[in-house]
Design an enzyme around this catalytic site. Structure first.
Site, PDB file in Angstrom:
ATOM      1  N   GLU A 438      73.082   5.621 -10.034  1.00 41.79           N
ATOM      2  CA  GLU A 438      72.028   6.378 -10.757  1.00 41.79           C
ATOM      3  C   GLU A 438      72.576   7.068 -11.992  1.00 41.79           C
ATOM      4  O   GLU A 438      72.169   8.183 -12.331  1.00 41.79           O
ATOM      5  CB  GLU A 438      71.364   7.414  -9.831  1.00 41.79           C
ATOM      6  CG  GLU A 438      70.544   6.828  -8.725  1.00 41.79           C
ATOM      7  CD  GLU A 438      69.487   5.863  -9.240  1.00 41.79           C
ATOM      8  OE1 GLU A 438      68.955   6.076 -10.334  1.00 41.79           O
ATOM      9  OE2 GLU A 438      69.206   4.886  -8.518  1.00 41.79           O
ATOM     10  N   GLY A 439      73.464   6.389 -12.697  1.00 36.07           N
ATOM     11  CA  GLY A 439      74.086   6.994 -13.875  1.00 36.07           C
ATOM     12  C   GLY A 439      75.332   7.725 -13.444  1.00 36.07           C
ATOM     13  O   GLY A 439      75.240   8.747 -12.761  1.00 36.07           O
TER      14      GLY A 439
END
Lengths: 593, 593
Positions: A438-439
């Protein structure tokens, strides 16, 4: 064994992170304290009794891939079905399609407990809920009618298909294709990797949300569209039709979260998978961001859940294991290692991380809820910006804390911590993915510096720092001798945060973007450590609700925090403001030649 | 792929850590620079070409246990035999029995490279060398005659048998039994756990060194004796006789170092294993400490080896992997991630840890060598104390750095870092044991505070701090503009170290032992970070030996270090001197009730 820390969670929601603001809104007028308590208790019971015992099974057995199919770990299908029968999947989803419409704060609290139970288990529904949010906000009514109720109940699960081998953090490079079909649907083709719960036998259908490009799409991220691609096509009457042209080509052999299948998905091998457009063509990224922002908080909560669980296990081990004699103990018997000062330090290092992660995650959930219930455009903007500011903090710091706490947990176990049977190592292996997906936390730091500090022309962060000063003043004004010099330590930290913020914003204003980026990671940690410290102090200064022991414990944790984690802040400021020249002078390519 | 950093190693040995002092001694008069270089080059070649490629095989295949026998990973027996044929096992051992009599500093340098090649491989010989040292120093001539040459050549391997289920860090609790036999030997019985390379098929015989108690031994550690227990009894002519009464009951399933069999050993199931006393009865602990002290440095070197290897792999990945566009890059192409400022920061964070670990380990090796070549009693005492002081620093900080660097390496790999095929995760899994075994890093900190600070009535640490001030003065006096404010940063750190040292020593002098113990772990890190910073600055201020690029790189690393790791120091001092009250107030047992 896991014991859900209901009292701490409820206190943090109410006294520290502002659940009362949400309860006072019209939308959540029904959410009385009794209901909050009932939900927390029941979620805690399920997490402790049903999920937690299955964690180790999921780790050891993992999932089995054969012939394009993925078999869940033994007992996991029953676990999942018990969980959705409890109505847990649709906690925050719209009541229009069977959801419970509860605020994100409650969902965050429950999610903490699911993750303490088993991160690999809690991860699947997180993806489904992301898909639900994207559909609620962007999908046509027809798509909603067909898919939403079953995704909200959990009868079907959802996935997010972004990553391709050459396109991880950089979606510009995405190449999956979508072609318009005559019936208004699309034909999707391409390969996606790292697809969490991309294939499994927990549910009868799986709803893939897939980013792809139309043939005439502009280059870059403005040419990406989002499609719904069901594993099985759905007939008009809602029954399942043919298998879509999508298959799982393999699952990854990972360091941790073994029970969560991480799949390579191939779309369109036989001419194109049938997909349905969500939102508008070429506007897929906006839809995906709806999923991703909340998913970032959800990943932060994984770090929280692991930190809490690892702490409980380490505490339990430290109380049983006897070695040496602790200062003050006498007689021939060995002391439980929990009595040794260094082990106390380590236990506190874990617990302060869990509690700091908790305040960060719940504060972020509060901002998201506030943005939903805001009644004026101004309020909506303020709280959206606040949620935006807090999301990278709530994603990165708790996930780093999860790894740090799990690693300290291994250390407390000594040699036993390195033996897989003990279970301590599983928390470390599982936790290690959270700072990445997620980043990555590096990308969170870049997001914080380049997108969040500039919000409202820099006024938002200024107001935020002002609010922190106000809370610290409140702590100081409480004049509680038991808090010691807490307010002084926090004031120093806040000054460092202000200076570092000014330094970064000046660098950006002067076009020295590389300088700002070189300091992004320590800046994020500095900001998160200070914010968490302020919230822990707020909790410590709050009244005891009649439970003195719990309050004493909160004060002890907050004081420990000010002497340990908070003391990183001055060094981080020196790093942010001092190291960019040498970091940028580093030329790795010269080393390779 | 691994490239041995010969130039950095040689520079650190000579210009930073004082190899010249050793070369100037009579004992090592033959050790010219040419010989040093030849040894380093050949060790580097073997590590890179022979060991490094086998690391991943060892991890995936591990060892196989069946019917009391342990089978090494494929190819590992050949690897081991090639290695001993190179004469590497006996590097520091006495020439009287075929060793090469080289100083510890060279052995440390080679050991770094073996560990970069494969920590699981390098670990086995480390134990053998420990056994050699114990025999050289304490065994009877008869035992030496029978065992020493074959242990030094590596034809047989050695083990250390301390740990029992109830006795890990606390040897007081040890219960293995030894009974005197009529022939002067002993009958050993009991169970030992976590025995590294306790059973395997790399060599035809395995020589166990076992701690046990005689029936009439005093309680506690003054009643422990050390015995040599061969797997196969040795006939008078040196040939192998009957299988001794010792067997492997199982191997552990561990987080990492899968190729290193961690065995449960059972002695005396059939009446008692034949053992031979080493040293005197009830004086076994002193013999064991001979092994353990050098083993602690060897474990520190594992952290160093892993940090360097993980850095090289992450650098190589960051140069290949392309994502986004780095500041300053133009055009449509994606940049190698190594150009992004945050990745540069992470690569430097790994490399500074590797280099800091290197100076700590080599400085400790230097002190050990100096204690061996000292010609006066005074010198011998000084250097023994110095080796004692540096051993906990050289064990704990490098092993923490190994874990930290490996974890950052996983992070640089992004999602690929979590996939086992990439190999980044193996370094983290392998590295995680090093802060635990040979005395947890918490125990190192306790050793530093309670045994090492008080050496010579506190004069030794005082002299040490004075030496550091002298080196910093030298750096400042060099007046090199390219060093920036390095001397100022170091002076601040040294002041913090002095204050923290005074605080701890005062606490001990006043009998507040728990206060001192509560701060031991941050104190150790503070001391190690400061010492390493001083040595890195010394290296940066040294002349370039005609290689400007290498000197520029050293200066860059030292400057990065002063803005990053060294900046932890002030916070650590605040922790040491401020947190003991709250830490000691923490009562884990109250939580359990």
């Amino acid at each position: 064994m896991y014991r859900a820390p209901i009292e701490e969670i409820a206190f943090t929601l109410k006294q520290v992170c502002g659940l009362g603001d949400i309860q006072a809104s019209e939308r959540h007028a029904d959410l009385g304290d009794d209901l909050v308590e009932a939900i927390l208790n029941e979620a805690g019971r399920f997490a402790a009794e049903e999920i937690a015992p299955m964690n180790v099974v999921g780790d050891r057995k993992g999932t089995i891939f054969a012939d394009g199919k993925v078999k869940a770990a033994p007992g996991w299908r029953d676990l999942y079905h018990n969980w959705i029968e409890g109505g847990w999947n649709g906690l925050t989803a719209t009541p229009d399609y069977g959801g419970q419409g509860l605020p994100m704060m409650l969902s965050a609290a429950a999610l903490e407990m699911w993750n303490s139970g088993s991160m690999a288990f809690a991860l699947g529904p997180t993806l489904t809920i992301g898909a639900v949010e994207a559909l609620e906000k962007h999908a046509s009514d027809a798509l909603k009618e067909t898919y939403l109720a079953k995704l909200i109940s959990g009868e079907w699960m959802g996935t997010m298909n972004l990553t391709e081998p050459q396109a991880g953090s950089d979606l510009n490079a995405l190449t999956a294709k979508a072609e318009r079909a005559e019936d208004g649907s699309y034909r999707i083709s391409g390969q996606k990797i790292f697809i969490t719960y991309g294939e499994h036998d927990l549910t009868d259908n799986i709803i893939h949300l897939v980013l792809a490009r139309l043939p005439d799409a502009p280059a870059g991220t403005r040419g990406i569209s989002l499609f719904l691609v069901p594993k099985f096509l759905v007939n008009a009457d809602g029954s399942l039709g043919a298998h879509n042209d999508v298959r799982c080509a393999g699952v990854e052999h990972k360091l941790g979260i073994h029970a969560s299948p991480t799949c390579t998905m191939v779309f369109g091998d036989e001419g194109g998978a049938t997909g349905y457009l969500i939102g508008e063509e070429n506007r897929g990224l906006a839809c995906m961001f709806t999923m991703m922002n909340n998913a970032r908080l959800a990943v932060g909560i994984q770090g929280l859940g692991i930190a809490e669980r690892a702490y409980q296990e380490a505490l339990s081990y430290a109380l049983e294991r006897k070695q040496g004699r602790a200062p003050g103990d006498s007689g021939p018997a060995m002391s439980p290692i929990a009595r040794h000062p260094d082990i106390k330090r380590n236990l506190l290092a874990m617990k302060t991380r869990a509690q700091a992660a908790r305040v960060l995650c719940f504060a972020c959930a509060h901002a998201i809820d506030m943005s939903h219930i805001a009644e004026t455009e101004e309020d909506r903007k303020f709280w959206s910006e606040r949620a935006g500011l807090l999301t990278p903090l709530a994603k990165a710091l708790p996930t780093d804390f999860g790894v740090e706490a799990a690693s300290i947990g291994v250390q407390i176990h000594g040699g036993m911590g390195f033996i897989e049977e003990t279970g301590a190592a599983q928390y470390l292996r599982d936790a290690r993915i959270a700072p990445i997906y997620e980043g990555t936390n590096g990308i969170q730091a870049i997001d914080l510096v380049t997108r969040k500090l500039p919000l409202s022309g820099g006024e938002h962060i200024k107001a935020f720092l002002g609010e922190l000063a106000g809370i610290i003043e409140g702590v100081a004004a409480s004049n509680l001798p038991e808090l010691g010099d807490m307010a002084i330590h926090l004031t120093e930290a806040l000054r460092d945060l202000e200076e570092a913020t000014a330094w970064i914003m000046t660098a950006q204003a002067e076009g020295r973007m590389a300088d700002a980026l070189a300091g992004a990671t320590p800046y994020l940690r500095l900001a998160g450590l200070t914010f968490a410290g302020v919230l822990l102090a707020k909790g410590a200064a709050a009244s005891d609700d009649g439970h003195k022991a719990a309050r004493d414990q909160r004060i002890l944790l907050a004081r420990t925090y000010t002497f340990t984690l908070l003391k990183e802040v001055a060094g981080l400021k020196a790093d942010v403001t001092g190291s960019s020249e040498v970091i940028l002078a580093f030329d790795p390519e010269a080393l390779a030649s």
